[in-house]
Write an enzyme that holds these catalytic residues in place. Structure first.
Site, PDB file in Angstrom:
ATOM      1  N   HIS A 176      15.380  54.909  35.774  1.00 35.35           N
ATOM      2  CA  HIS A 176      15.061  55.817  34.678  1.00 35.35           C
ATOM      3  C   HIS A 176      13.555  55.836  34.479  1.00 35.35           C
ATOM      4  O   HIS A 176      12.903  54.779  34.452  1.00 35.35           O
ATOM      5  CB  HIS A 176      15.771  55.382  33.398  1.00 35.35           C
ATOM      6  CG  HIS A 176      17.258  55.545  33.481  1.00 35.35           C
ATOM      7  ND1 HIS A 176      18.136  54.519  33.211  1.00 35.35           N
ATOM      8  CD2 HIS A 176      18.017  56.612  33.817  1.00 35.35           C
ATOM      9  CE1 HIS A 176      19.375  54.949  33.374  1.00 35.35           C
ATOM     10  NE2 HIS A 176      19.332  56.214  33.749  1.00 35.35           N
ATOM     11  N   GLY A 177      13.011  57.043  34.341  1.00 35.83           N
ATOM     12  CA  GLY A 177      11.561  57.183  34.282  1.00 35.83           C
ATOM     13  C   GLY A 177      10.915  56.460  33.130  1.00 35.83           C
ATOM     14  O   GLY A 177       9.756  56.031  33.224  1.00 35.83           O
ATOM     15  N   ASN A 195      21.237  57.796  37.132  1.00 41.38           N
ATOM     16  CA  ASN A 195      22.331  56.842  37.045  1.00 41.38           C
ATOM     17  C   ASN A 195      23.608  57.490  36.501  1.00 41.38           C
ATOM     18  O   ASN A 195      24.516  56.807  36.039  1.00 41.38           O
ATOM     19  CB  ASN A 195      21.956  55.638  36.169  1.00 41.38           C
ATOM     20  CG  ASN A 195      22.791  54.414  36.486  1.00 41.38           C
ATOM     21  OD1 ASN A 195      23.119  54.155  37.648  1.00 41.38           O
ATOM     22  ND2 ASN A 195      23.159  53.648  35.467  1.00 41.38           N
ATOM     23  N   ARG A 196      23.672  58.819  36.551  1.00 38.32           N
ATOM     24  CA  ARG A 196      24.897  59.570  36.275  1.00 38.32           C
ATOM     25  C   ARG A 196      25.126  60.599  37.373  1.00 38.32           C
ATOM     26  O   ARG A 196      25.950  61.502  37.221  1.00 38.32           O
ATOM     27  CB  ARG A 196      24.811  60.301  34.918  1.00 38.32           C
ATOM     28  CG  ARG A 196      24.395  59.460  33.731  1.00 38.32           C
ATOM     29  CD  ARG A 196      25.413  58.408  33.361  1.00 38.32           C
ATOM     30  NE  ARG A 196      25.021  57.725  32.127  1.00 38.32           N
ATOM     31  CZ  ARG A 196      24.231  56.669  32.078  1.00 38.32           C
ATOM     32  NH1 ARG A 196      23.719  56.177  33.197  1.00 38.32           N
ATOM     33  NH2 ARG A 196      23.941  56.089  30.924  1.00 38.32           N
ATOM     34  N   TYR A 202      30.241  50.204  27.286  1.00 37.83           N
ATOM     35  CA  TYR A 202      30.562  51.611  27.028  1.00 37.83           C
ATOM     36  C   TYR A 202      30.709  52.294  28.386  1.00 37.83           C
ATOM     37  O   TYR A 202      29.990  51.985  29.330  1.00 37.83           O
ATOM     38  CB  TYR A 202      29.505  52.317  26.175  1.00 37.83           C
ATOM     39  CG  TYR A 202      28.123  52.337  26.766  1.00 37.83           C
ATOM     40  CD1 TYR A 202      27.753  53.275  27.732  1.00 37.83           C
ATOM     41  CD2 TYR A 202      27.159  51.420  26.342  1.00 37.83           C
ATOM     42  CE1 TYR A 202      26.486  53.294  28.269  1.00 37.83           C
ATOM     43  CE2 TYR A 202      25.884  51.433  26.871  1.00 37.83           C
ATOM     44  CZ  TYR A 202      25.558  52.370  27.836  1.00 37.83           C
ATOM     45  OH  TYR A 202      24.291  52.387  28.370  1.00 37.83           O
ATOM     46  N   GLU A 262      19.707  44.526  32.897  1.00 38.43           N
ATOM     47  CA  GLU A 262      18.808  44.896  31.793  1.00 38.43           C
ATOM     48  C   GLU A 262      17.903  43.698  31.534  1.00 38.43           C
ATOM     49  O   GLU A 262      18.351  42.649  31.071  1.00 38.43           O
ATOM     50  CB  GLU A 262      19.620  45.221  30.540  1.00 38.43           C
ATOM     51  CG  GLU A 262      20.656  46.313  30.724  1.00 38.43           C
ATOM     52  CD  GLU A 262      20.056  47.706  30.704  1.00 38.43           C
ATOM     53  OE1 GLU A 262      18.852  47.819  30.400  1.00 38.43           O
ATOM     54  OE2 GLU A 262      20.795  48.669  30.980  1.00 38.43           O
TER      55      GLU A 262
END
Length: 485
Positions: A122-123, A183-184, A283, A305
């Protein structure tokens, strides 16, 4: 009026239901404050709402994309004996996706496991790209000095992609240049939206091709916004939130715990027990990279993370690196120090074959490489397993093992079978079919036969010489006879 009141009440109920959907403050694969709404069903991310403002003060001290490119090539020049620099493709805006390969034989294929790290998916989560460059340089500096660094460099191939999303980083937002959450964007077992490869982003296609080419054993992507090690499955069949483990759930829990327990404070988390979580239980998401790796690449991937803050001040980066250093080292080293490893051979030729290895009771295959027939299978220690090796055209073989804390080396020699199901007999150098168990005895019998034939020929030769000598002696002393005309 009654009908209008009914419709008004129904509208209020619907609004209440939507307002109760989860709105996580951070996002796995990068916590996103916008929660679940958008284009891939009710659990997708809306990238346009509640986007945090990234100031110049926050950006100061982070490498720009050109500076990162220079750093990658400088590493290759500084550590040429244990590294190779290559690109797996380009971003939407044509920036190369540079990879650092680290190994004592970086340009050769070997019968060794391979691991990949991916940063900056993710940027707006740049911590991974900085930490990965720290990691690469630490390995270079400590090779032949530190036992873990030496173990990793000499017994595996480590591939590091510091940034998967350079365009998003430059634009200071989550998605790539097309504002797509990478990531989707992967094909998903529970969702049909991403099945058409022609609609995948170039960064996604680059990762997919890379996985198919390199035969990775395990992997991890580095994100920011929380402090936890996340493992599959990421989604559920009914799109609801609950624990949904994959076939290798125990192994993934083990891998995630290796990272969490080695971290400075991840395992002390009050939100996640032991500092680890199942993705769907946290989630659900769909189109995630780690599930695709496991299903289509037999690659055991974690989503890590590593920073509570997505974009911490650059002065904090050395501390974040130190907090994650042992976790990264131990996770990578676990490919060598645990699980089962071996090669698969064909009994008739003795050559390696690209068969597959399964564990009875676990619906997941790991395929051996085509070059050396080597396989590397992550497994949770402290368990008993029945290991089965198979390949089309060969009779499968199985064996039972007890896997303790150390890795087990296990080779398989598979017997070929004829189309009618009968076992094919091994052929010797003369092309004669013979049973493997009797091959030595047949060769021994042939040797004695050769000796016997040579002995007979020698006797015949001696008899012939003796008879010839007798005739010559008679001719020499007899009277001459007239020649008939």
């Amino acid at each position: 009026m009654a009908i209008l009141s009914f419709h008004f009440l129904l509208l209020l109920l619907l609004l209440g239901a939507f307002s109760s959907l989860p709105t996580q403050a951070a996002a796995r694969g990068g916590h996103d404050p916008s929660g679940y709404v958008g284009n891939h069903g009710s659990f997708s991310r809306n990238l346009l709402e509640d986007k945090p403002r990234i100031t110049e003060e926050m950006v100061y001290g982070y490498m720009t994309n050109p500076e990162l490119e220079v750093a990658v090539h400088a590493f290759g020049s500084r550590c040429p004996n244990i590294s190779r620099i290559y690109s797996i493709g380009k971003s939407v805006n044509n920036f190369p996706l540079w990879v650092i390969e680290i190994s004592d034989k970086p340009r050769q294929k070997e019968a060794e496991p391979a691991f990949k790290f991916i940063g900056n998916v993710h940027g707006d989560e740049p911590v991974g790209r900085e930490v990965l460059m720290h990691f690469a340089n630490w390995l270079c500096d400590n090779y032949l000095k530190d036992p873990l660094a030496t173990l990793i460099v000499e017994n595996m191939h480590l591939h590091i992609l510091p940034t998967m999303n350079p365009d998003g980083f430059a634009l200071r937002w989550r998605g790539n240049a097309n504002n797509v959450d990478l990531n989707r964007d992967f094909p998903d077992q529970f969702s049909p939206f991403n099945n058409d490869i022609n609609y995948r982003q170039p960064e996604t296609r680059a990762i997919m091709n890379w996985v198919k080419q390199e035969h990775f054993t395990a992997s991890a992507s580095l994100h920011g916004g929380a402090l936890v090690a996340n493992y599959p499955w990421d989604g559920t069949r009914d799109k609801n939130k609950y624990y949904y483990g994959c076939p290798d759930d125990k192994t993934f829990q083990y891998m995630a715990s290796v990272y969490s327990q080695s971290h400075y404070n991840m395992s002390l988390s009050k939100e996640f027990e032991g500092g680890i979580t199942n993705g769907a239980f946290w989630y659900p998401i769909y189109g995630g990279m780690q599930d695709w790796n496991y299903i289509h690449g037999s690659c055991f991937e974690l989503t890590l993370e590593i920073s509570d803050t997505k974009w911490p001040k650059a002065a904090e980066l050395p501390v974040i690196w130190e907090h994650n250093r042992m976790s990264m080292l131990n996770l990578v080293a676990s490919l060598i120090k645990s699980g089962i490893h071996g090669r698969i051979f064909a009994a008739d030729t003795g050559r390696p074959i690209s068969g597959s290895v399964m564990i009875k009771g676990i619906d997941s295959k790991v395929r051996a490489s085509r070059t050396y027939g080597d396989y590397h299978r992550m497994l949770a220690p402290g368990e008993k397993y029945e290991v089965v090796a198979s390949m089309e055209g060969f009779r499968p073989k199985s064996t039972r093992i007890v896997l303790e804390q150390e890795a087990v080396n296990l080779d398989f020699i598979l017997d070929p079978i004829e189309p009618d199901g009968q076992m094919k007999l091994t052929r010797n150098d003369c092309g004669c079919p013979c049973d493997n168990d009797k091959l030595f005895h047949v060769q021994e019998a042939h040797l004695w036969l050769y000796i016997l034939v040579l002995f007979v020929l020698l006797i015949l030769y001696l008899l012939f010489k003796r008879k010839t000598a007798s005739r010559l002696l008679t001719y020499r002393y007899s009277p001459r006879r007239p020649i008939a005309v």
